[in-house]
Design an enzyme around this catalytic site. Structure first.
Site, PDB file in Angstrom:
ATOM      1  N   CYS A 122      17.196   3.761  10.300  1.00  8.88           N
ATOM      2  CA  CYS A 122      16.282   2.704  10.753  1.00  8.88           C
ATOM      3  C   CYS A 122      17.024   1.401  11.070  1.00  8.88           C
ATOM      4  O   CYS A 122      16.455   0.511  11.703  1.00  8.88           O
ATOM      5  CB  CYS A 122      15.215   2.443   9.698  1.00  8.88           C
ATOM      6  N   HIS A 258      12.105  -4.392  10.670  1.00  9.70           N
ATOM      7  CA  HIS A 258      11.876  -2.956  10.840  1.00  9.70           C
ATOM      8  C   HIS A 258      10.450  -2.642  10.396  1.00  9.70           C
ATOM      9  O   HIS A 258       9.990  -3.110   9.357  1.00  9.70           O
ATOM     10  CB  HIS A 258      12.903  -2.176  10.001  1.00  9.70           C
ATOM     11  N   ASN A 289       6.161   4.369  11.485  1.00  6.13           N
ATOM     12  CA  ASN A 289       7.574   4.005  11.329  1.00  6.13           C
ATOM     13  C   ASN A 289       8.410   4.878  12.265  1.00  6.13           C
ATOM     14  O   ASN A 289       8.534   6.074  12.048  1.00  6.13           O
ATOM     15  CB  ASN A 289       7.960   4.221   9.860  1.00  6.13           C
TER      16      ASN A 289
HETATM   17  O1  UT7 Z   1      12.144   3.362   7.279  1.00 12.65           O
HETATM   18  C1  UT7 Z   1      13.071   3.472   6.260  1.00 12.65           C
HETATM   19  C2  UT7 Z   1      12.695   2.684   5.081  1.00 12.65           C
HETATM   20  N1  UT7 Z   1      11.491   3.205   4.510  1.00 12.65           N
HETATM   21  C3  UT7 Z   1      10.681   2.419   3.842  1.00 12.65           C
HETATM   22  O2  UT7 Z   1      10.938   1.236   3.748  1.00 12.65           O
HETATM   23  C4  UT7 Z   1       9.485   3.019   3.176  1.00 12.65           C
HETATM   24  C5  UT7 Z   1       9.314   2.410   1.833  1.00 12.65           C
HETATM   25  N2  UT7 Z   1       8.279   2.999   1.012  1.00 12.65           N
HETATM   26  C6  UT7 Z   1       6.960   2.905   1.279  1.00 12.65           C
HETATM   27  O3  UT7 Z   1       6.550   2.450   2.322  1.00 12.65           O
HETATM   28  C7  UT7 Z   1       5.998   3.309   0.157  1.00 12.65           C
HETATM   29  O4  UT7 Z   1       6.751   3.652  -0.975  1.00 12.65           O
HETATM   30  C8  UT7 Z   1       5.015   4.456   0.508  1.00 12.65           C
HETATM   31  C9  UT7 Z   1       4.002   3.977   1.542  1.00 12.65           C
HETATM   32  C10 UT7 Z   1       5.796   5.637   1.039  1.00 12.65           C
HETATM   33  C11 UT7 Z   1       4.242   4.873  -0.749  1.00 12.65           C
HETATM   34  O5  UT7 Z   1       3.573   3.776  -1.308  1.00 12.65           O
HETATM   35  P1  UT7 Z   1       3.766   3.432  -2.861  1.00 12.65           P
HETATM   36  O6  UT7 Z   1       2.913   2.266  -3.119  1.00 12.65           O
HETATM   37  O7  UT7 Z   1       5.231   3.255  -3.136  1.00 12.65           O
HETATM   38  O8  UT7 Z   1       3.177   4.720  -3.565  1.00 12.65           O
HETATM   39  P2  UT7 Z   1       3.811   5.593  -4.739  1.00 12.65           P
HETATM   40  O9  UT7 Z   1       4.804   6.562  -4.180  1.00 12.65           O
HETATM   41  O10 UT7 Z   1       4.256   4.694  -5.853  1.00 12.65           O
HETATM   42  O11 UT7 Z   1       2.547   6.421  -5.237  1.00 12.65           O
HETATM   43  C12 UT7 Z   1       1.407   5.762  -5.788  1.00 12.65           C
HETATM   44  C13 UT7 Z   1       0.325   6.783  -6.078  1.00 12.65           C
HETATM   45  C14 UT7 Z   1       0.808   7.965  -6.908  1.00 12.65           C
HETATM   46  O12 UT7 Z   1      -0.275   8.355  -7.737  1.00 12.65           O
HETATM   47  P3  UT7 Z   1      -0.360   7.891  -9.282  1.00 12.65           P
HETATM   48  O13 UT7 Z   1       0.908   8.380  -9.914  1.00 12.65           O
HETATM   49  O14 UT7 Z   1      -0.456   6.394  -9.227  1.00 12.65           O
HETATM   50  O15 UT7 Z   1      -1.596   8.556  -9.755  1.00 12.65           O
HETATM   51  C15 UT7 Z   1       1.068   9.053  -5.881  1.00 12.65           C
HETATM   52  O16 UT7 Z   1       0.926  10.345  -6.410  1.00 12.65           O
HETATM   53  O17 UT7 Z   1      -0.161   7.358  -4.841  1.00 12.65           O
HETATM   54  C16 UT7 Z   1      -0.003   8.789  -4.881  1.00 12.65           C
HETATM   55  N3  UT7 Z   1       0.372   9.226  -3.539  1.00 12.65           N
HETATM   56  C17 UT7 Z   1      -0.500   9.478  -2.556  1.00 12.65           C
HETATM   57  N4  UT7 Z   1      -1.853   9.440  -2.529  1.00 12.65           N
HETATM   58  C18 UT7 Z   1      -2.448   9.729  -1.345  1.00 12.65           C
HETATM   59  C19 UT7 Z   1       1.629   9.383  -3.041  1.00 12.65           C
HETATM   60  N5  UT7 Z   1       1.577   9.735  -1.757  1.00 12.65           N
HETATM   61  C20 UT7 Z   1       0.279   9.799  -1.424  1.00 12.65           C
HETATM   62  C21 UT7 Z   1      -0.404  10.103  -0.239  1.00 12.65           C
HETATM   63  N6  UT7 Z   1      -1.767  10.043  -0.245  1.00 12.65           N
HETATM   64  N7  UT7 Z   1       0.248  10.407   0.910  1.00 12.65           N
END
Ligand code: UT7
Length: 333
Positions: A122, A258, A289
């Site tokens: 990226c 980005h 993205n």
């Molecule tokens: O381009 C290169 C660089 N990339 C980035 O900068 C991306 C950076 N990361 C992100 O944008 C975020 O981490 C995501 C959007 C991918 C995820 O958001 P998050 O706030 O970090 O979520 P998380 O992984 O901490 O998960 C939170 C909760 C979890 O449930 P519990 O443990 O709180 O019950 C996950 O199991 O959301 C759950 N979860 C989902 N729920 C619905 C994880 N993925 C999903 C999903 N749909 N797709």
């Protein structure tokens, strides 16, 4: 010992034109949620994404790159034969070799331009812009075409909750050439290889073949640690790029980070204390993205919509797998 002659370049370099290509197919969250047990509400809340674009069979990496490049050349008023170097930032060209840049240079009708791909995920486009500015100033190139292009759907697992809703397809390009005034500030770039595994191709190709059950080694991401790293560390990199260019926040007109996650964009803007006057790219909502393509796509949209005007001062901050990052201040062409 012979004294080697040295090339002499232009005193200054600038972006002369920007272009982009958006695949035709718009994919709303409702189309991706079932395979990952998610919801439109969750995706919008956590990432800000409402739709993304997925490339069709005809919209190859080469096709999208050429379309974006033609618009950038047109905007710059530069004939393809004036381009002597083509730098393509991509991680989704499906041949290990040769570089897709050579095919793109040929299709555009350059006169056998030097052409190569770079792999900085990226952060690739901003790496390319920095290299291009240095080439022009050192005399290695007259005009450089920098392209960021991705067809990430080829390497996406549509059942992977961590990536399927985020990544998407598209292309953006910029023509970099000589200028009477400095139009590209010093780059602030680096990498943190300790976090190499956070975003990666799942397996090495040799392991895929050895497994006897060849399955595409998809892109995988530990989203949350990347999210925390980007939200905290990247605002500092943006500030350093401003400082190195000698530009104060008050002089900044446009911020194009980005397009990884709307919450990261907001966190960076908050920590850099950007005044409301500064226009912020938020193309993520419609495009998802698109990795190396996201910054030129977002900048081109801002130019098209009149949010970024010729002569404006813009800060670009790119970050991603590696973890690698690069930021610079540029003048909007
Ligand atoms: O381009 C290169 C660089 N990339 C980035 O900068 C991306 C950076 N990361 C992100 O944008 C975020 O981490 C995501 C959007 C991918 C995820 O958001 P998050 O706030 O970090 O979520 P998380 O992984 O901490 O998960 C939170 C909760 C979890 O449930 P519990 O443990 O709180 O019950 C996950 O199991 O959301 C759950 N979860 C989902 N729920 C619905 C994880 N993925 C999903 C999903 N749909 N797709």
């Amino acid at each position: 010992m012979a004294t080697l002659l040295q090339s002499q370049g232009a005193q200054h370099a600038a972006i002369l034109g920007v272009g982009s290509y958006r695949p035709a197919r718009v994919v709303p969250n409702s189309e991706v949620v079932d395979a990952i047990d998610s919801s439109d509400e969750w995706i919008q809340q956590r990432s800000g994404i409402k739709t993304r674009r997925w490339a069709g069979p005809e919209e190859s990496v080469q096709m999208m790159a050429v379309a974006a490049a033609r618009k950038a050349l047109d905007r710059a008023g530069i004939d393809p034969r004036q381009i002597d170097t083509v730098v393509v930032a991509t991680v989704s060209h499906m041949l290990q070799t040769p570089a897709v840049a050579t095919a793109i240079a040929h299709e555009l009708g350059t006169d056998q331009a030097a052409a190569f791909d770079i792999s900085a995920a990226c952060a690739g486009f901003c790496h390319g812009v920095s290299m291009a500015a240095d080439f022009v100033r050192a005399g290695s190139a007259g005009h450089v075409l920098v392209i960021g292009v991705e067809r990430l759907t080829d390497i996406l697992d549509l059942h992977d909750r961590g990536t399927a809703f985020i990544f998407a397809d598209g292309a953006g390009a910029a023509v970099v050439g000589p200028s009477d005034t400095p139009g590209i500030g010093p780059v602030v770039w680096g990498s943190d290889g300790e976090q190499f595994d956070l975003i990666r191709q799942r397996e090495d190709w040799r392991d895929v073949v050895a497994s006897g059950d060849p399955v595409m080694p998809h892109l995988v991401m530990q989203g949350n640690p990347v999210f925390r790293w980007a939200s905290f560390a990247m605002a500092k990199i943006g500030q350093q790029a401003l400082d190195r260019a000698g530009v104060s926040i008050d002089e900044l007109d446009v911020f194009v980070p980005h397009q990884a996650n709307m919450r990261i964009i907001d966190a960076m803007a908050r920590s850099m204390k950007l005044p409301p006057r500064v226009k912020i790219a938020r193309d993520i909502a419609e495009m998802g993205n698109t990795s190396a393509a996201s910054i030129p796509l977002a900048l081109d949209r801002m130019i098209d919509e009149g949010e970024a005007r010729s002569g404006d001062t813009a800060l670009l901050v790119a970050f991603g797998a590696g973890l690698a990052y690069a930021a610079q201040v540029v003048t909007v062409p």
